[in-house]
Design a protein around this motif. Structure first.
Motif, PDB file in Angstrom:
ATOM      1  N   ASP A   1     -11.490   3.228  -0.415  1.00 36.48           N
ATOM      2  CA  ASP A   1     -10.115   3.629  -0.656  1.00 36.48           C
ATOM      3  C   ASP A   1      -9.341   3.590   0.678  1.00 36.48           C
ATOM      4  N   CYS A   2      -8.187   3.194   0.405  1.00 32.66           N
ATOM      5  CA  CYS A   2      -7.151   2.743   1.586  1.00 32.66           C
ATOM      6  C   CYS A   2      -6.846   4.107   2.295  1.00 32.66           C
ATOM      7  N   PRO A   3      -6.838   4.170   3.506  1.00 34.69           N
ATOM      8  CA  PRO A   3      -6.845   5.465   4.274  1.00 34.69           C
ATOM      9  C   PRO A   3      -5.474   5.785   4.480  1.00 34.69           C
ATOM     10  N   GLY A   4      -4.374   4.676   3.830  1.00 34.33           N
ATOM     11  CA  GLY A   4      -2.889   4.920   4.031  1.00 34.33           C
ATOM     12  C   GLY A   4      -2.499   5.777   3.000  1.00 34.33           C
ATOM     13  N   CYS A   5      -1.517   5.530   2.163  1.00 32.32           N
ATOM     14  CA  CYS A   5      -0.615   6.408   1.527  1.00 32.32           C
ATOM     15  C   CYS A   5      -1.661   6.841   0.295  1.00 32.32           C
ATOM     16  N   ALA A   6      -1.080   7.662  -0.914  1.00 34.93           N
ATOM     17  CA  ALA A   6      -2.050   7.933  -2.209  1.00 34.93           C
ATOM     18  C   ALA A   6      -1.452   7.416  -3.504  1.00 34.93           C
ATOM     19  N   TYR A  38      -3.910  -4.284  -2.407  1.00 36.75           N
ATOM     20  CA  TYR A  38      -3.547  -3.568  -0.964  1.00 36.75           C
ATOM     21  C   TYR A  38      -2.210  -4.016  -0.796  1.00 36.75           C
ATOM     22  N   CYS A  39      -1.274  -3.454   0.088  1.00 40.12           N
ATOM     23  CA  CYS A  39       0.013  -3.965   0.580  1.00 40.12           C
ATOM     24  C   CYS A  39      -0.269  -4.061   2.070  1.00 40.12           C
ATOM     25  N   GLU A  40       0.855  -4.536   2.857  1.00 41.64           N
ATOM     26  CA  GLU A  40       0.939  -4.827   4.120  1.00 41.64           C
ATOM     27  C   GLU A  40       0.514  -3.752   5.162  1.00 41.64           C
ATOM     28  N   PRO A  95       4.092   0.960  -0.548  1.00 40.10           N
ATOM     29  CA  PRO A  95       4.400  -0.328  -0.891  1.00 40.10           C
ATOM     30  C   PRO A  95       3.989  -0.767  -2.138  1.00 40.10           C
ATOM     31  N   ARG A  96       2.777  -0.496  -2.503  1.00 36.65           N
ATOM     32  CA  ARG A  96       2.442  -0.988  -3.895  1.00 36.65           C
ATOM     33  C   ARG A  96       3.308  -0.330  -4.918  1.00 36.65           C
ATOM     34  N   MET A  97       4.120   0.667  -4.692  1.00 37.21           N
ATOM     35  CA  MET A  97       4.943   1.222  -5.698  1.00 37.21           C
ATOM     36  C   MET A  97       5.874   0.324  -6.002  1.00 37.21           C
TER      37      MET A  97
HETATM   38  S1  SF4 Z   1       0.298   1.347  -1.173  1.00 35.74           S
HETATM   39 FE1  SF4 Z   1      -0.512   0.295   0.561  1.00 35.74          FE
HETATM   40  S2  SF4 Z   1      -0.694   2.152   2.075  1.00 35.74           S
HETATM   41 FE2  SF4 Z   1      -0.586   2.848  -0.138  1.00 35.74          FE
HETATM   42  S3  SF4 Z   1      -2.786   3.017  -0.580  1.00 35.74           S
HETATM   43 FE3  SF4 Z   1      -1.702   1.327  -1.620  1.00 35.74          FE
HETATM   44  S4  SF4 Z   1      -2.662  -0.378  -0.131  1.00 35.74           S
HETATM   45 FE4  SF4 Z   1      -2.636   1.727   1.013  1.00 35.74          FE
END
Ligand code: SF4
Length: 763
Positions: free
Chosen positions: A61-66, A80-82, A239-241
């Motif tokens: 899982d990406c350790p960035g946002c949720a 994933y995003c940038e 960003p993926r939003m």
């Molecule tokens: S939007 Fe980007 S930062 Fe957030 S969970 Fe997805 S890949 Fe990670």
């Protein structure tokens, strides 16, 4: 009092370059920026392997946002995003901080660097210790480290002299063991990063809808009539939003954006997955942009409510969902009476908008049946944050737009497992039914006195009521308000301990003695007695899913978070019946305990092995509100902001750059706002600058004013920007020093980082 090292970023400029704000977000530029970062930090070959596993069902899982992954098919090329790519590249970086590094560089010298420079030093490879009065960290064995902590904790006069902080990256398994250890130790001092971000969302949603989490799923974006994005900048922070918003638009939905800043990510989007979309003008997202004044949200939402009522009075049934209101809600009459006490003439100036543009937005809300409201820190870091969120719920309840497909609440979490940590019991005031369950399961009596949240923990350390600080992840000094006050609080401690992957400033602003315990990253293999383990996390929409690293750890001397907690417990707790070692032999054992004590986790170990994971129960999503104090969904009466500023004053909000994730600084650019290679900037309204005789790139000092106190941050470059008059924006952590510790949200006690009253002084 420990040695005074720099708690703030140095007051030095890095050579600003101003560019035109891009006409669209994402596209090819996001890909090239992400790949360059991965190449620089990790290298091409390893980088490709890393990205191939990011957010994939068999990966980590990406350790960035949720932001959630799609339930069904994941994007083959890049799910994933940038910023997700940058987040994982930072974790898998080839740069290492070894005992030799610590022997070479003193704490004092390291603290002279910026947060960006400190973070770039890399991954910590061995546990290290800073004895009292020492200038350099030195290597320590894990055994000695745990014994030292155990001794300090047991030497305390009482367990409430210890603080156990959690950052939202901590997995469910580690969080569950951590709260159990802390409660067995005898305290509820479990502050977490949620106290500084969505605490107000949790409080407001629990009161009105009976659950502190959002009600929508990702799929709902494909079935909605209207998405309102308020106080959020997903282009940078989730960003993926943007692809979900693109899909909603494709399905005919409209989008209203409410924000003091015209964030390009919400205006125009280029699909990075489709090269044909990289050229040309991209896809417009926002239909109506309301550039509201900072903290003008309740006034704006009240005007929208009044316009809805006016339309309803004109044409009964055109706006209100009477069936829903009658069956499911309580308090509509009181709301309507309260709205009558406000005039639009009184409310309008607080918004900085004109009535025509608000009417246009209200018309969209009036004509839409299925509405999703999305929000983030732009709503939750104010004194009246709870009022902001409750006013949103009032609009949705009048429309009956909750608990059905395409409709509901969407507070977007900023940290990958911050919601999961709370579900696991990481909170200073867990309800008795939770505590009763773990007491019964583990045969002990947990403390019932509520503990400290983040702000109260800082005060307790400052007042020397707390003497040991233990941080499970995070970068406490850079994430928290009132930097110099918080630094003094940490320096007052006998011991500060940080479980971390990378070097950060919190390691350099320390107690009399300090320890750094390096843990495994999300992308790394976690091998325990029974073999390789996976962990689980919960995203913003309440989906619990697995995450399994595939890289060899960057050092053989790292431990997993669950193993660290188990060893800490063995070294500290005298009469514990918890089989700590057994639980970490195979994390299925931990999950069995979670299943036995937390609702919604039945058959956990099987369900989480489904590549899609599973949804936790959500009463609001099911349109059931019997868990609220009234047994119904509650309309509420809310207060407009009482913020009063003088003519020479400004309201400052702290924001992230596009090259930043919470306190992790990936780079010095803020590409989406046209600022490159500089973080010491303040965005100001052009006319305000003219009135104050401040020209573009003039150097200014900032002072904040609160209860007769003044705080100062020196050396910022003034940038003319599209922002309402008397509103300004700066980056954190550089201006956290201006955020007063005493200035917090009603009930949520969240620092008001989005409403700081400042004056600006030309140098
Ligand atoms: S939007 Fe980007 S930062 Fe957030 S969970 Fe997805 S890949 Fe990670």
């Amino acid at each position: 009092m420990s040695k005074r090292t720099n708690a703030q970023n140095p007051e030095k400029f890095t050579g600003i370059e101003l560019r035109a704000i891009p006409k669209s977000a994402v596209g090819f530029k996001a890909i090239s920026s992400a790949l360059k970062h991965v190449k620089d930090e990790v290298g091409i070959a390893k980088g490709i392997g890393l990205l191939k596993n990011l957010n994939q069902t068999y990966g980590f899982d990406c350790p960035g946002c949720a932001w959630p992954d799609p339930d069904e098919k994941r994007a083959f090329l890049a799910e994933y995003c940038e910023n997700g790519a940058k987040a994982i590249a930072e974790e898998a970086t080839k740069n290492k901080v070894s005992p030799l590094f610590f022997a070479t560089y003193s704490v004092e010298n390291l603290a002279k660097l910026s947060d960006y420079e400190i973070g770039k030093k890399g991954r910590i490879t061995h546990p290290v210790y800073l004895p009292e009065g020492a200038s350099h960290y030195k290597e320590i064995s894990w055994k000695d480290a745990f014994e030292l902590i155990g001794k300090e904790l047991n030497d305390l006069n009482n367990p409430n002299e210890a603080i156990f902080y959690t950052s939202g990256r901590t997995s469910n398994e580690a969080a569950y063991l951590y709260q159990l250890f802390v409660r067995q130790f005898g305290t509820n001092n479990l502050p977490d990063c949620s106290n500084m971000c969505h605490e107000a969302s949790g409080v407001a949603l629990t009161e009105t809808l009976g659950i502190g989490k959002g009600s929508v799923t990702l799929e709902d974006f494909n079935h909605t009539d209207l998405v309102v994005v308020i106080g959020q900048n997903p282009g940078t922070n989730h960003p993926r939003m943007l692809s979900a918003l693109r899909d909603a638009k494709k399905k005919g939905s409209k989008i209203i954006t409410i924000n003091p800043l015209p964030e390009i990510g919400l205006m125009n989007y280029k699909d990075p997955q489709n090269p044909l979309k990289w050229i040309g003008s991209g896809q417009n997202l926002t239909d109506i942009f309301l550039q509201v004044k900072i903290n003008g949200d309740v006034a704006l939402l009240k005007i929208i409510l009044k316009l809805m009522v006016a339309k309803e009075e004109e044409d009964t049934g055109a706006v209100f969902d009477y069936t829903f209101i009658k069956e499911k809600t309580k308090g509509v009459e009181e709301l309507l009476d309260d709205l009558d006490t406000y005039s639009i003439a009184y409310l309008l100036p607080q918004t900085g908008l004109n009535l025509a543009e608000i009417q246009e937005a209200a018309n969209l809300i009036i004509s839409s049946k299925k509405i999703i409201f999305c929000w983030a820190m732009g709503l939750t870091q104010h004194k009246n944050s709870i009022d902001n969120i409750r006013e949103i719920v009032n609009i949705l309840l009048l429309k009956g737009s909750i608990g059905k497909k395409g409709a509901g609440t969407c507070p977007v979490r900023g940290h990958s497992n911050v919601q999961g940590d709370r579900t696991m019991g990481i909170c200073e005031k867990m309800p008795d039914n939770f505590l009763d369950k773990i007491d019964a399961e583990f045969d002990f009596k947990s403390p019932r006195k509520h503990g400290y949240d983040v702000v109260n923990a800082i005060k307790a350390m400052y007042q020397k009521k707390a003497k040991v600080f233990f941080g499970m992840g995070g970068n406490f000094i850079s994430a928290t308000p009132d930097t110099e006050y918080t630094a003094t609080a940490l320096r007052n401690c006998k011991l500060t301990v940080h479980v971390s992957t990378k070097l950060n400033r919190s390691h350099l602003v320390h107690g009399k003695t300090a320890l750094i315990l390096p843990c495994l990253g999300r992308s790394e293999k976690d091998t325990q007695f029974s073999g390789e383990q996976f962990i689980t996390v919960e995203n913003s929409m309440g989906v619990v899913h697995s995450s399994k690293g595939h890289l060899n750890p960057c050092s053989e001397d790292l431990l997993s978070e669950p193993a660290i907690v188990a060893s800490l417990a063995n070294a500290t707790l005298k009469n514990t019946k918890v089989p700590w070692n057994k639980l970490v032999r195979n994390y299925d054992f931990i999950r069995s305990k979670i299943e036995a004590t937390i609702p919604g986790f039945k058959d956990y170990n099987n369900k989480v092995r489904d590549p899609k994971g599973f949804y936790l129960p959500n009463n609001a999503r099911a349109s059931k509100f019997d868990s609220t104090p009234t047994g119904k969904a509650n309309f509420t009466i809310n207060e407009v902001s009482d913020l009063k500023i003088k003519e020479h004053q400004f309201i400052m909000m702290t924001v992230r750059t596009h090259d930043q994730y919470n306190t992790t600084i990936y780079g010095l650019n803020d590409r989406y706002r046209g600022v490159l290679n500089e973080r010491r900037v303040i965005f100001m309204n052009e006319n305000d600058m003219e009135k104050k005789g401040i020209k573009k790139l003039d150097i200014v000092n900032l002072q904040s004013h609160f209860n007769g106190e003044t705080r100062e941050a020196k050396g910022f470059l003034a940038i003319p920007y599209s922002i309402p008059s008397q509103c300004t924006a700066t980056y954190f952590p550089e201006t956290n020093v201006l955020v007063p510790i005493q200035s917090t949200g009603k009930i949520s006690n969240t620092p008001t980082s989005k409403t700081v009253i400042i004056t600006i002084h030309k140098r």
